[in-house]
Design a protein around this motif. Structure first.
Motif, PDB file in Angstrom:
ATOM      1  N   ASP A 259       0.810  -1.229   0.000  1.00 42.19           N
ATOM      2  CA  ASP A 259       0.000   0.000   0.000  1.00 42.19           C
ATOM      3  C   ASP A 259       0.840   1.274   0.000  1.00 42.19           C
ATOM      4  O   ASP A 259       0.285   2.375  -0.065  1.00 42.19           O
ATOM      5  CB  ASP A 259      -0.911   0.012   1.234  1.00 42.19           C
ATOM      6  CG  ASP A 259      -1.955  -1.091   1.201  1.00 42.19           C
ATOM      7  OD1 ASP A 259      -2.471  -1.370   0.101  1.00 42.19           O
ATOM      8  OD2 ASP A 259      -2.250  -1.673   2.262  1.00 42.19           O
ATOM      9  N   VAL A 260       2.164   1.139   0.085  1.00 42.66           N
ATOM     10  CA  VAL A 260       3.039   2.300   0.133  1.00 42.66           C
ATOM     11  C   VAL A 260       3.243   2.869  -1.277  1.00 42.66           C
ATOM     12  O   VAL A 260       3.476   2.117  -2.225  1.00 42.66           O
ATOM     13  CB  VAL A 260       4.401   1.941   0.759  1.00 42.66           C
ATOM     14  CG1 VAL A 260       5.390   3.106   0.608  1.00 42.66           C
ATOM     15  CG2 VAL A 260       4.227   1.594   2.227  1.00 42.66           C
ATOM     16  N   LYS A 261       3.170   4.178  -1.397  1.00 46.05           N
ATOM     17  CA  LYS A 261       3.467   4.865  -2.652  1.00 46.05           C
ATOM     18  C   LYS A 261       4.723   5.708  -2.464  1.00 46.05           C
ATOM     19  O   LYS A 261       4.951   6.246  -1.382  1.00 46.05           O
ATOM     20  CB  LYS A 261       2.289   5.747  -3.081  1.00 46.05           C
ATOM     21  CG  LYS A 261       1.010   4.966  -3.351  1.00 46.05           C
ATOM     22  CD  LYS A 261      -0.129   5.892  -3.726  1.00 46.05           C
ATOM     23  CE  LYS A 261      -1.409   5.106  -3.972  1.00 46.05           C
ATOM     24  NZ  LYS A 261      -2.552   5.993  -4.307  1.00 46.05           N
ATOM     25  N   TYR A 262       5.521   5.833  -3.518  1.00 45.50           N
ATOM     26  CA  TYR A 262       6.793   6.544  -3.428  1.00 45.50           C
ATOM     27  C   TYR A 262       6.749   7.823  -4.270  1.00 45.50           C
ATOM     28  O   TYR A 262       6.215   7.838  -5.379  1.00 45.50           O
ATOM     29  CB  TYR A 262       7.942   5.643  -3.886  1.00 45.50           C
ATOM     30  CG  TYR A 262       8.123   4.439  -2.989  1.00 45.50           C
ATOM     31  CD1 TYR A 262       8.836   4.532  -1.795  1.00 45.50           C
ATOM     32  CD2 TYR A 262       7.553   3.219  -3.311  1.00 45.50           C
ATOM     33  CE1 TYR A 262       8.989   3.436  -0.960  1.00 45.50           C
ATOM     34  CE2 TYR A 262       7.693   2.109  -2.484  1.00 45.50           C
ATOM     35  CZ  TYR A 262       8.409   2.231  -1.312  1.00 45.50           C
ATOM     36  OH  TYR A 262       8.551   1.149  -0.473  1.00 45.50           O
ATOM     37  N   TYR A 263       7.304   8.877  -3.705  1.00 50.82           N
ATOM     38  CA  TYR A 263       7.392  10.166  -4.383  1.00 50.82           C
ATOM     39  C   TYR A 263       8.834  10.657  -4.319  1.00 50.82           C
ATOM     40  O   TYR A 263       9.570  10.351  -3.379  1.00 50.82           O
ATOM     41  CB  TYR A 263       6.451  11.184  -3.733  1.00 50.82           C
ATOM     42  CG  TYR A 263       4.992  10.865  -3.919  1.00 50.82           C
ATOM     43  CD1 TYR A 263       4.246  11.468  -4.926  1.00 50.82           C
ATOM     44  CD2 TYR A 263       4.351   9.945  -3.095  1.00 50.82           C
ATOM     45  CE1 TYR A 263       2.898  11.171  -5.104  1.00 50.82           C
ATOM     46  CE2 TYR A 263       3.001   9.638  -3.269  1.00 50.82           C
ATOM     47  CZ  TYR A 263       2.288  10.257  -4.269  1.00 50.82           C
ATOM     48  OH  TYR A 263       0.957   9.956  -4.455  1.00 50.82           O
ATOM     49  N   TRP A 264       9.216  11.446  -5.326  1.00 51.22           N
ATOM     50  CA  TRP A 264      10.593  11.936  -5.430  1.00 51.22           C
ATOM     51  C   TRP A 264      10.596  13.448  -5.628  1.00 51.22           C
ATOM     52  O   TRP A 264       9.637  14.028  -6.149  1.00 51.22           O
ATOM     53  CB  TRP A 264      11.315  11.295  -6.617  1.00 51.22           C
ATOM     54  CG  TRP A 264      11.518   9.820  -6.477  1.00 51.22           C
ATOM     55  CD1 TRP A 264      10.598   8.836  -6.714  1.00 51.22           C
ATOM     56  CD2 TRP A 264      12.718   9.159  -6.067  1.00 51.22           C
ATOM     57  NE1 TRP A 264      11.159   7.601  -6.485  1.00 51.22           N
ATOM     58  CE2 TRP A 264      12.452   7.769  -6.084  1.00 51.22           C
ATOM     59  CE3 TRP A 264      13.985   9.606  -5.699  1.00 51.22           C
ATOM     60  CZ2 TRP A 264      13.419   6.821  -5.747  1.00 51.22           C
ATOM     61  CZ3 TRP A 264      14.949   8.666  -5.367  1.00 51.22           C
ATOM     62  CH2 TRP A 264      14.660   7.294  -5.381  1.00 51.22           C
ATOM     63  N   LYS A 265      11.694  14.053  -5.196  1.00 52.31           N
ATOM     64  CA  LYS A 265      11.929  15.472  -5.443  1.00 52.31           C
ATOM     65  C   LYS A 265      13.388  15.658  -5.838  1.00 52.31           C
ATOM     66  O   LYS A 265      14.286  15.163  -5.154  1.00 52.31           O
ATOM     67  CB  LYS A 265      11.629  16.302  -4.191  1.00 52.31           C
ATOM     68  CG  LYS A 265      11.950  17.789  -4.338  1.00 52.31           C
ATOM     69  CD  LYS A 265      11.531  18.575  -3.105  1.00 52.31           C
ATOM     70  CE  LYS A 265      11.895  20.047  -3.204  1.00 52.31           C
ATOM     71  NZ  LYS A 265      11.395  20.832  -2.050  1.00 52.31           N
ATOM     72  N   VAL A 266      13.617  16.349  -6.942  1.00 53.34           N
ATOM     73  CA  VAL A 266      14.970  16.686  -7.400  1.00 53.34           C
ATOM     74  C   VAL A 266      15.097  18.201  -7.349  1.00 53.34           C
ATOM     75  O   VAL A 266      14.346  18.918  -8.005  1.00 53.34           O
ATOM     76  CB  VAL A 266      15.226  16.177  -8.828  1.00 53.34           C
ATOM     77  CG1 VAL A 266      16.636  16.550  -9.283  1.00 53.34           C
ATOM     78  CG2 VAL A 266      15.031  14.665  -8.903  1.00 53.34           C
ATOM     79  N   ARG A 267      16.034  18.673  -6.554  1.00 56.39           N
ATOM     80  CA  ARG A 267      16.207  20.120  -6.369  1.00 56.39           C
ATOM     81  C   ARG A 267      17.575  20.540  -6.891  1.00 56.39           C
ATOM     82  O   ARG A 267      18.608  20.128  -6.362  1.00 56.39           O
ATOM     83  CB  ARG A 267      16.076  20.471  -4.886  1.00 56.39           C
ATOM     84  CG  ARG A 267      16.198  21.970  -4.597  1.00 56.39           C
ATOM     85  CD  ARG A 267      14.990  22.746  -5.076  1.00 56.39           C
ATOM     86  NE  ARG A 267      14.937  24.069  -4.489  1.00 56.39           N
ATOM     87  CZ  ARG A 267      15.423  25.167  -5.055  1.00 56.39           C
ATOM     88  NH1 ARG A 267      16.018  25.090  -6.243  1.00 56.39           N
ATOM     89  NH2 ARG A 267      15.323  26.335  -4.447  1.00 56.39           N
ATOM     90  N   ASN A 268      17.587  21.338  -7.954  1.00 50.88           N
ATOM     91  CA  ASN A 268      18.820  21.889  -8.500  1.00 50.88           C
ATOM     92  C   ASN A 268      19.074  23.254  -7.861  1.00 50.88           C
ATOM     93  O   ASN A 268      18.213  24.127  -7.885  1.00 50.88           O
ATOM     94  CB  ASN A 268      18.723  22.043 -10.018  1.00 50.88           C
ATOM     95  CG  ASN A 268      18.574  20.698 -10.713  1.00 50.88           C
ATOM     96  OD1 ASN A 268      18.962  19.668 -10.156  1.00 50.88           O
ATOM     97  ND2 ASN A 268      18.014  20.688 -11.906  1.00 50.88           N
ATOM     98  N   ILE A 269      20.269  23.421  -7.287  1.00 50.90           N
ATOM     99  CA  ILE A 269      20.586  24.620  -6.517  1.00 50.90           C
ATOM    100  C   ILE A 269      21.837  25.285  -7.074  1.00 50.90           C
ATOM    101  O   ILE A 269      22.759  24.604  -7.525  1.00 50.90           O
ATOM    102  CB  ILE A 269      20.817  24.269  -5.029  1.00 50.90           C
ATOM    103  CG1 ILE A 269      19.562  23.611  -4.441  1.00 50.90           C
ATOM    104  CG2 ILE A 269      21.179  25.495  -4.210  1.00 50.90           C
ATOM    105  CD1 ILE A 269      19.749  23.061  -3.059  1.00 50.90           C
ATOM    106  N   GLY A 270      21.880  26.598  -7.018  1.00 47.84           N
ATOM    107  CA  GLY A 270      23.090  27.315  -7.383  1.00 47.84           C
ATOM    108  C   GLY A 270      22.877  28.300  -8.515  1.00 47.84           C
ATOM    109  O   GLY A 270      21.830  28.331  -9.169  1.00 47.84           O
ATOM    110  N   ALA A 271      23.910  29.126  -8.760  1.00 52.36           N
ATOM    111  CA  ALA A 271      23.820  30.177  -9.775  1.00 52.36           C
ATOM    112  C   ALA A 271      23.594  29.600 -11.163  1.00 52.36           C
ATOM    113  O   ALA A 271      22.867  30.175 -11.982  1.00 52.36           O
ATOM    114  CB  ALA A 271      25.099  31.022  -9.752  1.00 52.36           C
ATOM    115  N   GLU A 272      24.212  28.453 -11.445  1.00 44.08           N
ATOM    116  CA  GLU A 272      24.069  27.845 -12.773  1.00 44.08           C
ATOM    117  C   GLU A 272      22.634  27.397 -13.008  1.00 44.08           C
ATOM    118  O   GLU A 272      22.093  27.554 -14.106  1.00 44.08           O
ATOM    119  CB  GLU A 272      25.031  26.661 -12.900  1.00 44.08           C
ATOM    120  CG  GLU A 272      25.134  26.067 -14.292  1.00 44.08           C
ATOM    121  CD  GLU A 272      25.884  26.950 -15.274  1.00 44.08           C
ATOM    122  OE1 GLU A 272      25.920  26.605 -16.471  1.00 44.08           O
ATOM    123  OE2 GLU A 272      26.431  27.984 -14.848  1.00 44.08           O
TER     124      GLU A 272
END
Length: 332
Positions: A259-272
């Motif tokens: 019954d478990v569902k998985y979620y993801w987050k990708v966070r790009n950080i910085g001046a570029e």
């Protein structure tokens, strides 16, 4: 509640409401000594004893003598474990803070500010023996067994170091890193990408279990490497790498996994990332594996969340430091 999801789970009957709220019913029978017997269906079934009355009375006494700081601090530590993503039993949280107050004396802590209080708490947690078999619960002296390796000890050491290394001007930001972006939100702004989402805006968060993320790095012409080895060696990775993230450890019970569902987050950080308009930060559904490619410089991160019945029950984050010029292709 004919339209509400109800299920049995070991010691409790769980009622899950559509708004994310949850009630856990424990059928218990009061004994002549004031304690309660309750049934546990796990491991072929057994009867167990619990002593909630002295625990409640001790908590009330601490709150009365401590101007409600006891409740405030125990809630704050629960927020810390939920935000950092590791299991930490609520009764053990209450017990350790109670023990700290008893050890230091009410009056000494009462007149301290929260900067001193939090430092004292994390120092006290850090000094606990993570190999200890059990602790005695506040009020009742019931045994609270250490069945997760006391993960809170190392987490507390990391939190204490962050607080000790921070200047007075940076303390609020450190607290946000420990307790979440809403901590002292009214006193300053938060750094949020235009399309960024936060898991506590989408689901309830109550971390009960632990998951561990790993990332395998590959590129033609180089041998495979693990991101954790790069992080331990304080190396950055170059761009144009193939990154395969996966949950490699989990203590979520087998009977819940379907019954478990998985979620993801990708966070790009910085001046570029800002220059390229690629900050990212949206939360999306997935499985226990997720693929990315390293593209440009920055200290990015990837998070994974295990969600059950609209509540995040486990989470982990792994940093992805990328530097095309100074990054490493492999571990020597």
């Amino acid at each position: 509640y004919p339209n509400t999801k109800i299920k049995g789970d070991g010691q409790v009957v769980v009622i899950d409401f559509s708004d994310g709220g949850k009630i856990e019913l424990v059928p218990a029978f009061e004994q002549s000594d004031g304690n309660f017997k309750y049934p546990d269906s796990r491991n072929r079934g057994s009867w167990k004893t619990t002593k909630p009355k002295p625990e409640i009375e001790k908590s009330k006494s601490l709150n009365s003598n401590f101007n409600n700081h006891f409740s405030n601090l125990t809630r704050l530590i629960r927020q810390w474990k939920n935000h950092m993503g590791f299991s930490f039993k609520g009764l053990l949280i209450d017990t350790l803070i109670s023990d700290l107050i008893d050890d230091k004396g009410i009056s000494e802590i009462y007149y301290s500010d929260y900067n001193i209080l939090l430092k004292d708490i994390f120092e006290y947690f850090s000094n606990q023996d993570k190999n200890r078999e059990y602790w005695y619960a506040l009020g009742s002296n019931q045994k609270i067994y250490n069945n997760d390796g006391a993960k809170f000890v190392n987490k507390a050491k990391q939190a204490l170091k962050k607080i000790e290394d921070a200047s007075e001007e940076k303390l609020t930001e450190v607290y946000r890193q420990l307790f979440g972006r809403k901590f002292a939100q009214s006193t300053s702004t938060t750094n949020r990408a235009s399309n960024e989402e936060f898991i506590d805006e989408l689901f309830n968060v109550n971390i009960e279990y632990n998951i561990v993320l790993e990332c395998e790095i590959t590129q033609d012409g180089f041998r495979k490497a693990l991101l954790s080895d790069f992080l331990k060696s304080r190396f950055k990775i170059k761009n144009r790498k193939s990154l395969d993230f996966e949950i490699i450890k989990s203590d979520i019970p087998d009977n819940l996994l379907s019954d478990v569902k998985y979620y993801w987050k990708v966070r790009n950080i910085g001046a570029e990332a800002i220059r390229r308009n690629c900050e990212r930060g949206a939360i999306f559904s997935g499985k226990i594996k997720h693929h990315e490619d390293s593209q440009f410089k920055g200290d990015h991160y990837v998070e994974c969340y295990a969600v059950l019945d609209n509540t995040v029950i486990a989470r982990d984050r792994i940093t992805v430091p990328i530097d095309p010029l100074r990054g490493r292709d492999f571990i020597e």
